[in-house]
Design a protein around this motif. Structure first.
Motif, mmCIF file in Angstrom:
data_model
loop_
_atom_site.group_PDB
_atom_site.id
_atom_site.type_symbol
_atom_site.label_atom_id
_atom_site.label_comp_id
_atom_site.label_asym_id
_atom_site.label_seq_id
_atom_site.Cartn_x
_atom_site.Cartn_y
_atom_site.Cartn_z
ATOM 1 N N LYS A 27 8.887 16.805 -33.005
ATOM 2 C CA LYS A 27 9.291 16.718 -31.604
ATOM 3 C C LYS A 27 9.774 18.076 -31.102
ATOM 4 N N ASP A 28 10.380 18.855 -32.004
ATOM 5 C CA ASP A 28 10.838 20.202 -31.669
ATOM 6 C C ASP A 28 9.670 21.168 -31.871
ATOM 7 N N VAL A 29 8.964 21.464 -30.782
ATOM 8 C CA VAL A 29 7.765 22.309 -30.864
ATOM 9 C C VAL A 29 8.103 23.719 -31.345
ATOM 10 N N SER A 30 9.226 24.240 -30.908
ATOM 11 C CA SER A 30 9.598 25.594 -31.304
ATOM 12 C C SER A 30 9.887 25.677 -32.801
ATOM 13 N N LEU A 31 10.504 24.630 -33.353
ATOM 14 C CA LEU A 31 10.756 24.605 -34.794
ATOM 15 C C LEU A 31 9.436 24.528 -35.552
ATOM 16 N N GLN A 32 8.519 23.734 -35.056
ATOM 17 C CA GLN A 32 7.217 23.618 -35.713
ATOM 18 C C GLN A 32 6.532 24.986 -35.783
ATOM 19 N N LYS A 33 6.546 25.702 -34.669
ATOM 20 C CA LYS A 33 5.918 27.023 -34.647
ATOM 21 C C LYS A 33 6.623 27.992 -35.589
ATOM 22 N N ALA A 34 7.931 27.813 -35.733
ATOM 23 C CA ALA A 34 8.707 28.734 -36.573
ATOM 24 C C ALA A 34 8.430 28.546 -38.063
ATOM 25 N N GLN A 36 5.751 26.591 -39.468
ATOM 26 C CA GLN A 36 4.374 26.263 -39.859
ATOM 27 C C GLN A 36 3.707 27.349 -40.698
ATOM 28 N N PRO A 37 3.824 28.641 -40.320
ATOM 29 C CA PRO A 37 3.195 29.677 -41.152
ATOM 30 C C PRO A 37 3.735 29.698 -42.584
ATOM 31 N N THR A 38 5.037 29.484 -42.728
ATOM 32 C CA THR A 38 5.637 29.483 -44.068
ATOM 33 C C THR A 38 5.156 28.286 -44.874
ATOM 34 N N VAL A 39 5.135 27.112 -44.264
ATOM 35 C CA VAL A 39 4.660 25.915 -44.955
ATOM 36 C C VAL A 39 3.208 26.101 -45.378
ATOM 37 N N GLN A 40 2.398 26.680 -44.508
ATOM 38 C CA GLN A 40 0.991 26.913 -44.837
ATOM 39 C C GLN A 40 0.857 27.910 -45.973
ATOM 40 N N SER A 41 1.694 28.931 -45.961
ATOM 41 C CA SER A 41 1.640 29.945 -47.020
ATOM 42 C C SER A 41 1.991 29.346 -48.380
#
Length: 327
Positions: A27-34, A36-41
């Motif tokens: 629901k927190d779009v800004s947190l997702q963007k923050a 997501q790159p780390t989770v993907q890495s």
């Protein structure tokens, strides 16, 4: 059975990472963007090492739920999750460090947005705790007696259970530890559906936990293997008796009998979809018919469960010929 409530910031972190790793939206779009790159890495690092990221998150979550406090993440905890997933490579310590660094990065992002998350969780779980303390203990006793035809074993319910309250991300969710008398539940402020109060979801998870513990102990003594899905709270054993499905109408029925929810036609379909989302919606009428015709009162519980299992199996094969027989 005494409940110890824990505002679990660590489990909240892990479930958020798991959610994003499943490519689901926060629901927190800004947190997702923050994060997501780390989770993907981290996921890419695990996949390159032939490790399923989903399994690692499951085991990490299970390890945290098994604790009696809001345990801090550590490289050692990450390595335990790797070992539990079957990874025994000599580089496991390096991979564990990579997981830990990634989780620390995500934790900083969450802390920036919710610096007092533990305090927020205490406020959020207060209504749920109050509702359970008002109605839950009596319902728990009634459910146990029904399962055991009036005489549950003395160790059926543990004397103390840890309840990890976590940040809501799934509009209501819960699960249990495969190792200890511990459960987790999203600390929602209001019921997701007024017909199915959230404190009943907690009763459901506590019952699933006791069934899992009893089944695991029984199977261990008899040499039978068992398994538990810790993320969803689903329990399975070699006999494949649908315990976790059968107790849904039992809990609702006992709550209705005690006037805790409206009587009459209780919300079985809604409860199944909320507590067992993996169960196809088409099977809800099968469960309802089984409850109305058999239930857990007319004959020994194992026989009733086998009839439910047969009916659910027949519905999967579009076989309408299954009939219930009561003693």
């Amino acid at each position: 059975m005494k409940l110890q409530w824990i505002p679990s910031t660590t489990l909240s972190l892990l479930r958020t990472v798991q959610w994003v790793g499943r490519q689901r939206d926060l629901k927190d779009v800004s947190l997702q963007k923050a994060i997501q790159p780390t989770v993907q890495s981290v996921s890419t690092r695990l996949i390159n090492a032939s490790i399923d990221p989903a399994i690692i998150w499951e085991h990490l979550i299970d390890e945290v739920i098994a604790q009696d406090n809001d345990v801090d993440l550590s490289p050692a905890l990450c390595e335990i999750a790797l070992i539990r997933s079957g990874h025994s490579d000599l580089q496991s310590d390096q991979i564990a460090m990579a997981i830990h660094r990634g989780l620390e990065t995500c934790q900083r992002a969450i802390s920036t947005r919710s610096p007092r998350l533990a305090d927020q969780l205490r406020l959020r779980y207060a209504p749920l705790k109050q509702a359970y303390e008002s109605y839950g203990p009596g319902l728990i006793r009634s459910v146990g007696k029904s399962i055991w035809n009036g005489s549950p074993p003395t160790d059926w319910w543990p004397s103390r259970v840890s309840v990890h309250a976590v940040q809501p991300i799934a509009n209501g969710a819960a699960g249990a530890s495969s190792q200890q008398a511990s459960v987790w539940i999203e600390a929602v402020l209001t019921d997701m559906d007024p017909d199915v109060p959230e404190w009943l979801r907690l009763v459901y998870q506590l019952t699933c936990m006791s069934i899992s513990s009893h089944t695991r102990t029984h199977n261990s003594s008899s040499g039978t293997r068992s398994s538990t899905d810790t993320a969803t709270g689903d329990t399975a054993n070699s006999s494949e008796l649908p315990w976790t499905t059968a107790i849904v109408p039992l809990i609702l029925s006992k709550a209705a009998d005690a006037g805790m929810i409206p009587g009459g036609r209780f919300p079985l379909t809604k409860a199944l979809s909320m507590w067992q989302p993996e169960l196809p919606s088409a099977k809800a009428p099968v469960v309802e018919r089984w409850w109305n015709e058999v239930g857990l009162n007319n004959q020994p519980t194992p026989i009733a469960l086998k009839q439910l299992a047969a009916a659910l199996s027949a519905s999967s094969s579009s076989d309408p010929s299954t009939h219930f027989h009561t003693a």
